[in-house]
Design an enzyme around this catalytic site. Sequence first.
Site, PDB file in Angstrom:
ATOM      1  N   PHE A   1     -14.467   3.157   2.502  1.00  0.00           N
ATOM      2  CA  PHE A   1     -13.226   1.746   2.425  1.00  0.00           C
ATOM      3  C   PHE A   1     -12.504   2.969   1.513  1.00  0.00           C
ATOM      4  CE2 PHE A   1     -11.158  -0.677  -0.198  1.00  0.00           C
ATOM      5  CZ  PHE A   1     -10.405  -1.663   0.916  1.00  0.00           C
ATOM      6  N   VAL A   2     -11.230   2.938   1.573  1.00  0.00           N
ATOM      7  CA  VAL A   2     -10.643   3.676   0.077  1.00  0.00           C
ATOM      8  C   VAL A   2     -10.383   3.125  -0.636  1.00  0.00           C
ATOM      9  CG1 VAL A   2     -10.728   6.279   1.317  1.00  0.00           C
ATOM     10  CG2 VAL A   2      -8.764   4.841   1.258  1.00  0.00           C
ATOM     11  N   ASP A  28      -5.724   2.239  10.570  1.00  0.00           N
ATOM     12  CA  ASP A  28      -7.497   2.066  10.646  1.00  0.00           C
ATOM     13  C   ASP A  28      -7.398   1.717  12.177  1.00  0.00           C
ATOM     14  OD1 ASP A  28     -10.067   1.531  10.079  1.00  0.00           O
ATOM     15  OD2 ASP A  28      -9.741  -0.540   8.680  1.00  0.00           O
ATOM     16  N   LYS A  56      -7.486   6.825   9.620  1.00  0.00           N
ATOM     17  CA  LYS A  56      -9.667   6.100   9.774  1.00  0.00           C
ATOM     18  C   LYS A  56      -9.418   6.358  11.767  1.00  0.00           C
ATOM     19  CE  LYS A  56     -10.978   4.154   6.309  1.00  0.00           C
ATOM     20  NZ  LYS A  56     -11.550   2.436   5.836  1.00  0.00           N
ATOM     21  N   ASP A 104      -5.394  -0.814  -2.164  1.00  0.00           N
ATOM     22  CA  ASP A 104      -6.107  -1.397  -2.967  1.00  0.00           C
ATOM     23  C   ASP A 104      -7.654  -1.987  -2.683  1.00  0.00           C
ATOM     24  OD1 ASP A 104      -4.790  -3.425  -1.352  1.00  0.00           O
ATOM     25  OD2 ASP A 104      -5.498  -4.902  -2.213  1.00  0.00           O
ATOM     26  N   GLU A 129       3.348   4.411   6.604  1.00  0.00           N
ATOM     27  CA  GLU A 129       2.655   3.559   5.956  1.00  0.00           C
ATOM     28  C   GLU A 129       1.333   3.778   5.336  1.00  0.00           C
ATOM     29  OE1 GLU A 129       0.663   0.935   6.080  1.00  0.00           O
ATOM     30  OE2 GLU A 129       0.771  -0.083   8.281  1.00  0.00           O
ATOM     31  N   ASP A 130       0.110   3.552   4.316  1.00  0.00           N
ATOM     32  CA  ASP A 130      -0.376   4.067   4.226  1.00  0.00           C
ATOM     33  C   ASP A 130      -1.546   4.725   4.446  1.00  0.00           C
ATOM     34  OD1 ASP A 130      -1.368   1.121   4.186  1.00  0.00           O
ATOM     35  OD2 ASP A 130      -2.038   0.671   2.482  1.00  0.00           O
ATOM     36  N   GLY A 170       0.981  -1.448  -0.156  1.00  0.00           N
ATOM     37  CA  GLY A 170       0.211   0.334  -0.060  1.00  0.00           C
ATOM     38  C   GLY A 170       0.410   1.439   0.251  1.00  0.00           C
TER      39      GLY A 170
HETATM   40  P1  XMP Z   1      -5.028  -2.085  10.049  1.00  0.00           P
HETATM   41  O1  XMP Z   1      -6.279  -1.897  10.986  1.00  0.00           O
HETATM   42  O2  XMP Z   1      -3.820  -3.021  10.931  1.00  0.00           O
HETATM   43  O3  XMP Z   1      -4.784  -1.909   9.177  1.00  0.00           O
HETATM   44  O4  XMP Z   1      -4.330  -0.473  11.022  1.00  0.00           O
HETATM   45  C1  XMP Z   1      -3.481  -0.938   8.311  1.00  0.00           C
HETATM   46  C2  XMP Z   1      -4.059  -1.180   7.071  1.00  0.00           C
HETATM   47  O5  XMP Z   1      -5.157  -1.949   6.318  1.00  0.00           O
HETATM   48  C3  XMP Z   1      -5.343  -1.819   5.141  1.00  0.00           C
HETATM   49  N1  XMP Z   1      -6.870  -0.954   4.663  1.00  0.00           N
HETATM   50  C4  XMP Z   1      -6.730  -0.627   4.200  1.00  0.00           C
HETATM   51  N2  XMP Z   1      -6.447  -0.230   2.126  1.00  0.00           N
HETATM   52  N3  XMP Z   1      -8.550   0.893   2.134  1.00  0.00           N
HETATM   53  C5  XMP Z   1      -7.231  -0.218   1.805  1.00  0.00           C
HETATM   54  O6  XMP Z   1      -7.449  -0.309   0.563  1.00  0.00           O
HETATM   55  C6  XMP Z   1      -9.386   1.153   2.868  1.00  0.00           C
HETATM   56  O7  XMP Z   1     -10.042   2.001   3.342  1.00  0.00           O
HETATM   57  C7  XMP Z   1      -7.670   0.568   4.335  1.00  0.00           C
HETATM   58  N4  XMP Z   1      -8.596   0.262   5.299  1.00  0.00           N
HETATM   59  C8  XMP Z   1      -6.976  -0.338   5.990  1.00  0.00           C
HETATM   60  C9  XMP Z   1      -4.389  -1.076   4.694  1.00  0.00           C
HETATM   61  O8  XMP Z   1      -3.585  -2.055   3.653  1.00  0.00           O
HETATM   62  C10 XMP Z   1      -2.804  -1.251   6.071  1.00  0.00           C
HETATM   63  O9  XMP Z   1      -1.668  -1.506   6.114  1.00  0.00           O
HETATM   64 MG    MG Z   2      -5.759  -3.278   0.696  1.00  0.00          MG
END
Ligand code: XMP
Ligand code: MG
Length: 186
Positions: A151-152, A102, A130, A158, A98-99, A43
Site C-alpha cells: 500500500f503506497v 490495482d 500493481k 492517500d 490515473e494514479d 489521486g
Molecule cells: P482498482 O483496484 O479499481 O483501484 O484498480 C484503483 C484505485 O484504488 C486506489 N488504490 C490505492 N490508493 N495506495 C493508495 O493510496 C495504494 O496502494 C492503492 N492501490 C489502489 C487508487 O485510488 C486507485 O485510483
Molecule cells: Mg485512496
Amino acid sequence: MNSDIEQILITESELQAKIKELGSRIAEDYKDKIPVLIGVLNGAVMFVSDLIRACPIQLNIDFMAVSSYQDSTESSGVVKIIKDLDRNISGRHILIVEDIIDTGLTLSYLLETLQARHPASIKVCALLDKASRRRVNVPIDYLGFQIPDKFVVGYGLDFRDLYRNLPYIGVLKPYLYEGITGDNDI
Ligand code: XMP
Ligand code: MG
C-alpha cells in the site's frame, strides 16, 4: 522522510524524470489532435498537473471523481461517479490519467462508461501499476512504474485523505492501517 513512511519506493527526481518522458511521448502521439486529458480525482491530481506541463501541445483537461474503495484499503469493486466530466466527449480523443491501477475495476468501469459517449479514441496513462493484483484485464498505453503489492501513499495517493502532499511515492508503515477500516478513495 515522514515518520509514517517505511520506505521511499520512487523518489521525487525519479517521478519527475519519468513524467518528462511520458509527456514527450504523449505530445508526439497527440500533436495533431487536441486531446482531452481526464484526471481521475483525487489521486491523479499531482500527476496530471505535472504531466500537462511536460506535454507542450494543445490540449484540454477535465476531471472525474470516482469512489472505488468502500471501507478498507482493499478494492470493493463498487465504483461510483462522484463528479462527472464538464464536457461532451463525443468525437474527441480521450486520455484517462490515473494514479494507480490495482485490481483494474475502476479503470474498467471508466472505460466502459466513457466509451458509451462515443469518443474518437480512448487511451490510458497510469503512473503506477500493481499488476499482481489485477482482477480484470485493462489496457495501459502509457505507464510510469510497475510496483509491488504494497500500500503506497504520496504524490496524490492517500490513506484516509492524508499523505497526498508527499513529493515521493512511499510505503506506509503497515501498523498504521492494520485492523483499521474506513479509507475512502475520494
Ligand atoms: P482498482 O483496484 O479499481 O483501484 O484498480 C484503483 C484505485 O484504488 C486506489 N488504490 C490505492 N490508493 N495506495 C493508495 O493510496 C495504494 O496502494 C492503492 N492501490 C489502489 C487508487 O485510488 C486507485 O485510483
Ligand atoms: Mg485512496
